[in-house]
Scaffold this motif. Sequence first.
Motif, PDB file in Angstrom:
ATOM      1  N   TYR A  78       1.515 -44.387 -10.168  1.00 16.55           N
ATOM      2  CA  TYR A  78       0.170 -43.895  -9.878  1.00 16.55           C
ATOM      3  C   TYR A  78      -0.839 -44.940 -10.324  1.00 16.55           C
ATOM      4  O   TYR A  78      -0.842 -45.339 -11.493  1.00 16.55           O
ATOM      5  N   THR A 115       0.502 -34.017 -16.974  1.00 14.53           N
ATOM      6  CA  THR A 115       1.213 -33.072 -16.110  1.00 14.53           C
ATOM      7  C   THR A 115       0.719 -31.676 -16.457  1.00 14.53           C
ATOM      8  O   THR A 115       0.839 -31.237 -17.608  1.00 14.53           O
ATOM      9  N   HIS A 149       2.945 -27.019 -10.676  1.00 12.92           N
ATOM     10  CA  HIS A 149       2.454 -28.057 -11.582  1.00 12.92           C
ATOM     11  C   HIS A 149       1.840 -29.202 -10.804  1.00 12.92           C
ATOM     12  O   HIS A 149       2.042 -29.315  -9.590  1.00 12.92           O
ATOM     13  N   LYS A 159       0.205 -45.485 -14.166  1.00 12.26           N
ATOM     14  CA  LYS A 159       1.192 -44.570 -14.751  1.00 12.26           C
ATOM     15  C   LYS A 159       2.517 -44.717 -14.018  1.00 12.26           C
ATOM     16  O   LYS A 159       2.563 -44.642 -12.787  1.00 12.26           O
ATOM     17  N   THR A 163      11.371 -39.058 -11.853  1.00 14.54           N
ATOM     18  CA  THR A 163      11.675 -37.647 -11.628  1.00 14.54           C
ATOM     19  C   THR A 163      13.133 -37.504 -11.246  1.00 14.54           C
ATOM     20  O   THR A 163      13.644 -38.269 -10.419  1.00 14.54           O
TER      21      THR A 163
HETATM   22  O1  PD2 Z   1       3.650 -37.365 -12.371  1.00 17.26           O
HETATM   23  C1  PD2 Z   1       3.652 -36.183 -12.714  1.00 17.26           C
HETATM   24  O2  PD2 Z   1       3.157 -35.852 -13.798  1.00 17.26           O
HETATM   25  C2  PD2 Z   1       4.269 -35.179 -11.810  1.00 17.26           C
HETATM   26  C3  PD2 Z   1       3.638 -33.994 -11.679  1.00 17.26           C
HETATM   27  C4  PD2 Z   1       4.195 -33.065 -10.846  1.00 17.26           C
HETATM   28  C5  PD2 Z   1       5.447 -35.405 -11.116  1.00 17.26           C
HETATM   29  C6  PD2 Z   1       5.948 -34.391 -10.308  1.00 17.26           C
HETATM   30  N1  PD2 Z   1       5.348 -33.248 -10.172  1.00 17.26           N
HETATM   31  C7  PD2 Z   1       7.211 -34.522  -9.555  1.00 17.26           C
HETATM   32  O3  PD2 Z   1       7.728 -35.653  -9.509  1.00 17.26           O
HETATM   33  O4  PD2 Z   1       7.700 -33.519  -9.006  1.00 17.26           O
END
Ligand code: PD2
Length: 177
Positions: A78, A115, A149, A159, A163
Amino acid sequence: LPISECAHVAGVAAPMLAPARVIDPASGRWVTHPVRTADDAAIGPANEDMVVRAINARIAAASGTDIAAGEPLTVLRYRPGQQYRPHLDTMADAANQRVMTMLLYLNAGYRGGDTHFPAPGLSVVPAPGDALLFRNTLPDGRPDRLSRHAGQPVLAGTKWLATRWIRAAPLDPWALS
Ligand code: PD2
Ligand code: ZN
């Protein structure tokens, strides 16, 4: 996770990064979408080295799941302004549902990017090397709305996150695109 392994994972993924895409429920095609504006790369079986394999084994042990039920470890990068808007990690009508998610925060040196879980009102402030595990489904296997989320916008710096989406049962990693 040790910081050296975090850096390794980011390094494996870096040359493969491309704008993140999601499956369009209407067409079934992969499309870019404002819900998810980061760049990402899945470390599939052809790119999985021994360090990544060992990390995936630790994720399986920590979550009490079969390593073969984990989707390829996916790295997200990110930059400022990029985010992952509120979503469920579960998939519509999946026979083999994503029952858990493990997030690995790979680096320091950025602002924002928490998150956030809106329903319980929980914010996780990433610290490098931290891992976050949560369930996406209820005991009966249906998606749990409380697991919605978001990755909040990054305000400064970059960032890096990995995952691991964990299915209910083993899947063929070569069958995923
Ligand atoms: O980067 C994150 O914090 C985040 C937030 C929600 C990653 C994901 N979902 C994901 O990879 O599913
Ligand atoms: Zn998610």
